[in-house]
Scaffold this motif. Structure first.
Motif, PDB file in Angstrom:
ATOM      1  N   SER A 131       0.825  -1.208   0.000  1.00  0.00           N
ATOM      2  CA  SER A 131       0.000   0.000   0.000  1.00  0.00           C
ATOM      3  C   SER A 131       0.857   1.255   0.000  1.00  0.00           C
ATOM      4  O   SER A 131       0.549   2.242  -0.688  1.00  0.00           O
ATOM      5  CB  SER A 131      -0.924   0.006   1.225  1.00  0.00           C
ATOM      6  OG  SER A 131      -1.826  -1.079   1.189  1.00  0.00           O
ATOM      7  N   LYS A 132       1.949   1.221   0.755  1.00  0.00           N
ATOM      8  CA  LYS A 132       2.852   2.372   0.838  1.00  0.00           C
ATOM      9  C   LYS A 132       3.462   2.681  -0.523  1.00  0.00           C
ATOM     10  O   LYS A 132       3.504   3.841  -0.954  1.00  0.00           O
ATOM     11  CB  LYS A 132       3.951   2.084   1.864  1.00  0.00           C
ATOM     12  CG  LYS A 132       4.945   3.215   2.043  1.00  0.00           C
ATOM     13  CD  LYS A 132       5.974   2.844   3.103  1.00  0.00           C
ATOM     14  CE  LYS A 132       6.997   3.966   3.289  1.00  0.00           C
ATOM     15  NZ  LYS A 132       8.001   3.623   4.327  1.00  0.00           N
ATOM     16  N   LYS A 190      10.172   9.833  -4.142  1.00  0.00           N
ATOM     17  CA  LYS A 190       9.476   8.606  -4.533  1.00  0.00           C
ATOM     18  C   LYS A 190      10.455   7.452  -4.721  1.00  0.00           C
ATOM     19  O   LYS A 190      10.235   6.342  -4.213  1.00  0.00           O
ATOM     20  CB  LYS A 190       8.686   8.833  -5.826  1.00  0.00           C
ATOM     21  CG  LYS A 190       7.437   9.674  -5.659  1.00  0.00           C
ATOM     22  CD  LYS A 190       6.660   9.772  -6.967  1.00  0.00           C
ATOM     23  CE  LYS A 190       5.393  10.595  -6.804  1.00  0.00           C
ATOM     24  NZ  LYS A 190       4.566  10.619  -8.019  1.00  0.00           N
ATOM     25  N   THR A 192       2.295   1.854  -3.465  1.00  0.00           N
ATOM     26  CA  THR A 192       1.224   2.332  -4.340  1.00  0.00           C
ATOM     27  C   THR A 192       0.938   3.806  -4.110  1.00  0.00           C
ATOM     28  O   THR A 192       0.789   4.586  -5.065  1.00  0.00           O
ATOM     29  CB  THR A 192      -0.063   1.507  -4.107  1.00  0.00           C
ATOM     30  OG1 THR A 192       0.208   0.121  -4.370  1.00  0.00           O
ATOM     31  CG2 THR A 192      -1.179   1.985  -5.014  1.00  0.00           C
ATOM     32  N   GLU A 193       0.877   4.215  -2.858  1.00  0.00           N
ATOM     33  CA  GLU A 193       0.596   5.613  -2.523  1.00  0.00           C
ATOM     34  C   GLU A 193       1.686   6.539  -3.040  1.00  0.00           C
ATOM     35  O   GLU A 193       1.401   7.628  -3.561  1.00  0.00           O
ATOM     36  CB  GLU A 193       0.446   5.756  -1.009  1.00  0.00           C
ATOM     37  CG  GLU A 193      -0.830   5.131  -0.467  1.00  0.00           C
ATOM     38  CD  GLU A 193      -0.874   5.108   1.052  1.00  0.00           C
ATOM     39  OE1 GLU A 193       0.054   5.671   1.674  1.00  0.00           O
ATOM     40  OE2 GLU A 193      -1.820   4.535   1.609  1.00  0.00           O
ATOM     41  N   ALA A 225       1.215   9.648  -5.786  1.00  0.00           N
ATOM     42  CA  ALA A 225       1.219  10.929  -5.079  1.00  0.00           C
ATOM     43  C   ALA A 225       1.621  12.059  -6.016  1.00  0.00           C
ATOM     44  O   ALA A 225       2.677  12.001  -6.655  1.00  0.00           O
ATOM     45  CB  ALA A 225       2.168  10.871  -3.888  1.00  0.00           C
TER      46      ALA A 225
END
Length: 285
Positions: free
Chosen positions: A18-19, A34, A21-22, A26
């Motif tokens: 999830s991290k 990133k 993906t975020e 972003a």
């Protein structure tokens, strides 16, 4: 306890997917950040996925192997950022070269960093590839990890990782070699990420075995970063004279020697304990 570890391990893997993906989607985060954060998450994922039992590894590898390929692509972008940071540090700590050479080298490092990140994010569209892989992890791998009936024997895996690290330390302790020290760092990073399943949130607590382990991985990382820095600025594209390169190597060596003077006793102290004692220290946290 094994069932608790199973749930925690699944949750930790899900959190990292999830991290990543975020960070990919972003809009208010720079490419530099990133790449850095995704690489960190990949390293943690790689260590965690090793903890699943052998019967699940074929399914795990469908996710893990492509992730490792992408991680290697991210490395060049990250290294170009670190090289720039290290040069700024070199200027602060030693003054670097003469004023003209310092300005010329910094400008070229900035340019290399910008070009490297642009190549990776804009031209190669690496974030699209990462998103696709994370979607596979969420939709295909996670259901398998949740549904299958298995046990996670985390302490067995931690003992094995610790033992490998100790063997590698004994192998390199006689003399210094930057690449061999880097291999040790990768093992100790894996040990750190795996150990956090048993003792989450203890890395920043002074005096804990995880705080000591984290400190050592940082020192090993510092050594490797300087090694890469010297290799990079020795390339012809930076247009440094032989004397400039020689001077840079001398200044970097001074910083590395100071780091090694602290690192080597820390390694000796850390590996003076047994695998079983290390597990005991984790249980106490």
């Amino acid at each position: 306890m094994e069932e608790v570890h199973r749930k925690e391990l699944i949750a930790a893997v899900q959190l990292q997917i999830s991290k990543v993906t975020e960070f990919c989607v972003a809009g208010d985060v720079s490419s530099e950040i990133k790449v850095h954060e995704i690489r960190k998450a990949f390293k943690r994922l790689n260590a965690l996925l090793k903890l699943f039992p052998a019967e699940l590894q074929p399914e795990v590898d469908k996710f893990r192997k492509p992730m490792r390929i992408i991680a290697r692509r991210l490395t060049l972008g990250r290294e170009s950022t670190v090289n720039l940071q290290l040069f700024d540090r070199l200027l602060i700590e030693t003054g670097g070269l003469n004023e003209a050479a310092n300005a010329r080298l910094r400008d070229r490092l900035v340019q290399t960093n910008e070009e490297s990140l642009d190549e990776l994010v804009v031209k190669e569209k690496v974030l699209d590839d990462i998103l696709q892989l994370m979607t596979y992890g969420r939709d295909m791998l996670m259901p398998v990890l949740v549904a299958e009936n298995y046990q996670v024997r985390i302490f067995d895996e931690i003992r094995e990782t610790f033992s490998k690290g100790k063997d590698w330390y004994r192998f390199i302790a006689e003399s210094y070699d930057a690449e061999l020290y880097h291999n040790l760092r990768k093992l100790m990073k894996t040990l750190w990420y795996q150990s956090e399943i048993e003792a989450p949130g203890q890395t920043e607590v002074p005096g804990t075995v995880l705080e000591k382990l984290h400190g050592i991985t940082d020192q090993l990382g510092d050594d490797h970063d300087w090694y890469i820095f010297i290799k990079e600025i020795s390339r012809e594209i930076y247009d440094l004279s032989v004397d400039d390169i020689r001077q840079c190597k001398k200044l970097v060596r001074q910083i590395q020697d100071k780091n090694l003077a602290e690192l080597n006793p820390n390694l000796s102290d850390f590996f003076s304990t047994s695998e079983q004692r290390y597990i005991g220290l984790l249980r106490e946290l």
